[in-house]
Design an enzyme around this catalytic site. Structure first.
Site, PDB file in Angstrom:
ATOM      1  CE  LYS A  15      -1.936  -1.070   4.168  1.00 34.02           C
ATOM      2  NZ  LYS A  15      -1.292  -2.183   4.253  1.00 34.02           N
ATOM      3  NE  ARG A  88      -4.398  -0.956  10.137  1.00 34.81           N
ATOM      4  CZ  ARG A  88      -3.307  -0.310   9.482  1.00 34.81           C
ATOM      5  NH1 ARG A  88      -3.308   0.837   8.743  1.00 34.81           N
ATOM      6  NH2 ARG A  88      -2.035  -1.017   9.744  1.00 34.81           N
ATOM      7  NE  ARG A 127       8.632  -2.658   6.517  1.00 36.54           N
ATOM      8  CZ  ARG A 127       7.218  -2.208   6.583  1.00 36.54           C
ATOM      9  NH1 ARG A 127       6.702  -1.503   5.614  1.00 36.54           N
ATOM     10  NH2 ARG A 127       6.286  -2.812   7.177  1.00 36.54           N
ATOM     11  NE  ARG A 129       6.881  -0.633   9.968  1.00 31.39           N
ATOM     12  CZ  ARG A 129       5.552  -0.385   9.249  1.00 31.39           C
ATOM     13  NH1 ARG A 129       5.668   0.416   8.028  1.00 31.39           N
ATOM     14  NH2 ARG A 129       4.557  -0.795   9.718  1.00 31.39           N
ATOM     15  NE  ARG A 140       2.301  -4.725  10.966  1.00 27.37           N
ATOM     16  CZ  ARG A 140       3.311  -4.756  10.377  1.00 27.37           C
ATOM     17  NH1 ARG A 140       4.531  -5.385  10.731  1.00 27.37           N
ATOM     18  NH2 ARG A 140       3.297  -4.273   9.149  1.00 27.37           N
TER      19      ARG A 140
HETATM   20  P1  AP5 Z   1       4.868  -1.319   1.872  1.00 28.36           P
HETATM   21  O1  AP5 Z   1       4.517  -0.694   0.795  1.00 28.36           O
HETATM   22  O2  AP5 Z   1       5.172  -0.792   3.298  1.00 28.36           O
HETATM   23  O3  AP5 Z   1       3.363  -2.310   2.342  1.00 28.36           O
HETATM   24  P2  AP5 Z   1       2.095  -1.798   3.194  1.00 28.36           P
HETATM   25  O4  AP5 Z   1       0.907  -2.384   2.497  1.00 28.36           O
HETATM   26  O5  AP5 Z   1       2.013  -0.355   3.375  1.00 28.36           O
HETATM   27  O6  AP5 Z   1       2.642  -2.453   4.690  1.00 28.36           O
HETATM   28  P3  AP5 Z   1       3.060  -1.824   6.053  1.00 28.36           P
HETATM   29  O7  AP5 Z   1       3.518  -2.992   6.927  1.00 28.36           O
HETATM   30  O8  AP5 Z   1       3.527  -0.510   6.031  1.00 28.36           O
HETATM   31  O9  AP5 Z   1       1.593  -1.469   6.540  1.00 28.36           O
HETATM   32  P4  AP5 Z   1       0.822  -1.810   7.628  1.00 28.36           P
HETATM   33  O10 AP5 Z   1      -0.649  -1.643   7.268  1.00 28.36           O
HETATM   34  O11 AP5 Z   1       0.844  -2.818   8.571  1.00 28.36           O
HETATM   35  O12 AP5 Z   1       1.323  -0.690   8.530  1.00 28.36           O
HETATM   36  P5  AP5 Z   1       1.170   0.823   8.864  1.00 28.36           P
HETATM   37  O13 AP5 Z   1       2.416   1.637   8.710  1.00 28.36           O
HETATM   38  O14 AP5 Z   1      -0.455   1.340   8.079  1.00 28.36           O
HETATM   39  O15 AP5 Z   1       5.532  -2.686   1.710  1.00 28.36           O
HETATM   40  C1  AP5 Z   1       6.308  -3.758   2.384  1.00 28.36           C
HETATM   41  C2  AP5 Z   1       7.550  -4.164   2.236  1.00 28.36           C
HETATM   42  O16 AP5 Z   1       7.566  -4.826   0.983  1.00 28.36           O
HETATM   43  C3  AP5 Z   1       8.540  -2.779   1.959  1.00 28.36           C
HETATM   44  O17 AP5 Z   1       9.809  -3.172   2.308  1.00 28.36           O
HETATM   45  C4  AP5 Z   1       8.742  -2.772   0.346  1.00 28.36           C
HETATM   46  O18 AP5 Z   1       9.542  -1.990  -0.082  1.00 28.36           O
HETATM   47  C5  AP5 Z   1       8.249  -4.047  -0.051  1.00 28.36           C
HETATM   48  N1  AP5 Z   1       7.666  -4.162  -1.296  1.00 28.36           N
HETATM   49  C6  AP5 Z   1       6.557  -3.539  -1.617  1.00 28.36           C
HETATM   50  N2  AP5 Z   1       5.859  -3.746  -2.746  1.00 28.36           N
HETATM   51  C7  AP5 Z   1       6.852  -4.945  -3.385  1.00 28.36           C
HETATM   52  C8  AP5 Z   1       6.779  -5.660  -4.382  1.00 28.36           C
HETATM   53  N3  AP5 Z   1       5.887  -5.682  -5.396  1.00 28.36           N
HETATM   54  N4  AP5 Z   1       7.671  -6.656  -4.553  1.00 28.36           N
HETATM   55  C9  AP5 Z   1       8.837  -6.899  -3.467  1.00 28.36           C
HETATM   56  N5  AP5 Z   1       8.687  -6.124  -2.515  1.00 28.36           N
HETATM   57  C10 AP5 Z   1       7.746  -4.844  -2.261  1.00 28.36           C
HETATM   58  O19 AP5 Z   1       0.666   0.790  10.416  1.00 28.36           O
HETATM   59  C11 AP5 Z   1       1.539   0.417  11.324  1.00 28.36           C
HETATM   60  C12 AP5 Z   1       0.757   0.603  12.637  1.00 28.36           C
HETATM   61  O20 AP5 Z   1       0.460   1.619  12.964  1.00 28.36           O
HETATM   62  C13 AP5 Z   1      -0.378  -0.236  12.756  1.00 28.36           C
HETATM   63  O21 AP5 Z   1      -0.239  -1.931  13.192  1.00 28.36           O
HETATM   64  C14 AP5 Z   1      -1.132   0.392  14.098  1.00 28.36           C
HETATM   65  O22 AP5 Z   1      -0.623   0.200  15.459  1.00 28.36           O
HETATM   66  C15 AP5 Z   1      -0.778   1.775  13.832  1.00 28.36           C
HETATM   67  N6  AP5 Z   1      -1.901   2.249  12.899  1.00 28.36           N
HETATM   68  C16 AP5 Z   1      -1.703   2.674  11.612  1.00 28.36           C
HETATM   69  N7  AP5 Z   1      -2.922   3.168  11.123  1.00 28.36           N
HETATM   70  C17 AP5 Z   1      -3.881   2.910  12.026  1.00 28.36           C
HETATM   71  C18 AP5 Z   1      -5.348   3.305  12.031  1.00 28.36           C
HETATM   72  N8  AP5 Z   1      -6.027   3.944  10.863  1.00 28.36           N
HETATM   73  N9  AP5 Z   1      -6.030   2.824  13.156  1.00 28.36           N
HETATM   74  C19 AP5 Z   1      -5.160   2.482  14.197  1.00 28.36           C
HETATM   75  N10 AP5 Z   1      -4.035   2.149  14.308  1.00 28.36           N
HETATM   76  C20 AP5 Z   1      -3.415   2.403  13.292  1.00 28.36           C
END
Ligand code: AP5
Length: 182
Positions: A15, A88, A127, A129, A140
């Site tokens: 995403k 979410r 990655r 993190r 998650r």
């Molecule tokens: P990436 O693009 O970062 O994927 P993503 O879908 O954005 O995954 P995230 O892990 O960032 O999402 P998430 O939803 O768990 O975390 P968020 O930050 O929203 O890609 C992931 C990896 O794959 C990268 O290394 C990238 O380079 C690689 N990649 C991408 N595409 C690729 C491809 N085609 N081929 C190969 N590699 C590829 O949330 C984190 C935390 O914040 C949550 O757990 C929660 O605690 C809190 N939070 C955030 N939003 C809310 C909300 N609305 N409500 C409550 N808590 C929230």
């Protein structure tokens, strides 16, 4: 191209990566609640301190906190936008709907990026993190299934859901997304 978008999908679906590419190409505001929360954590704000422990466990930060973050930015936004990681759960979707109605900026399309668990886990582990370890990734994913996946039906019923396959390289996924949104 639609200019008020929402990206939906499990952790690691791509995403954030795809949102950034699309926003750069089309001048949209990329609003990632995960990124904004991580900025609060890095800055050591009260909100960041409250959110950090929850994020490190892979759980959801409270609806009030994330809504306040989104509200401030969307209300002052005069360009198109892309929401990534918000809403979410159904309560957040409801609150977002009310906010968008008030500022007369309805969502044009919701894009679901689908991906299998094995691929997403591999991506997140490489990655590395703070919340990218096997145990937290499992948490998650289970929270995604329980709380976030119901949004798929929610937006399908509104007739604005589109979906793409998230496996494959970044360029291929990018072109699938362009086709789905055109
Ligand atoms: P990436 O693009 O970062 O994927 P993503 O879908 O954005 O995954 P995230 O892990 O960032 O999402 P998430 O939803 O768990 O975390 P968020 O930050 O929203 O890609 C992931 C990896 O794959 C990268 O290394 C990238 O380079 C690689 N990649 C991408 N595409 C690729 C491809 N085609 N081929 C190969 N590699 C590829 O949330 C984190 C935390 O914040 C949550 O757990 C929660 O605690 C809190 N939070 C955030 N939003 C809310 C909300 N609305 N409500 C409550 N808590 C929230």
């Amino acid at each position: 191209m639609q200019n008020r978008l929402l990206f939906l999908g499990p952790p690691g679906a791509g995403k954030g990566t795809q949102a950034e590419l699309l926003c750069n190409d089309h001048g949209l505001l990329h609003l990632s609640t995960g990124e904004l929360l991580r900025e609060e954590v890095s800055a050591g704000t009260d909100l960041g301190k409250e959110a950090e422990l929850i994020m490190n466990r892979g759980e959801l930060v409270s609806d009030d906190i994330v809504l306040s973050i989104v509200k401030k930015r969307l209300s002052n936004c005069s360009q198109g936008w892309l929401l990534d990681g918000f809403p979410r759960n159904l309560a957040q979707a409801q609150l977002l709907g009310e906010l968008l109605e008030k500022i007369v900026q309805p969502i044009k399309a919701v894009l679901l990026i689908e991906i299998d668990d094995e691929t997403l886990t591999d991506r997140l582990l490489s990655r590395g993190r703070k919340d990218d370890n096997a145990e937290v990734i499992r948490n998650r994913l289970s929270i995604y299934r329980e709380k976030t996946a119901p949004l798929i039906n929610f937006y399908q019923n509104l007739g604005i859901l589109r979906s793409v396959e998230g496996c494959g390289n970044i360029k291929d996924v990018k072109s699938r997304i362009r086709n789905a949104l055109n």
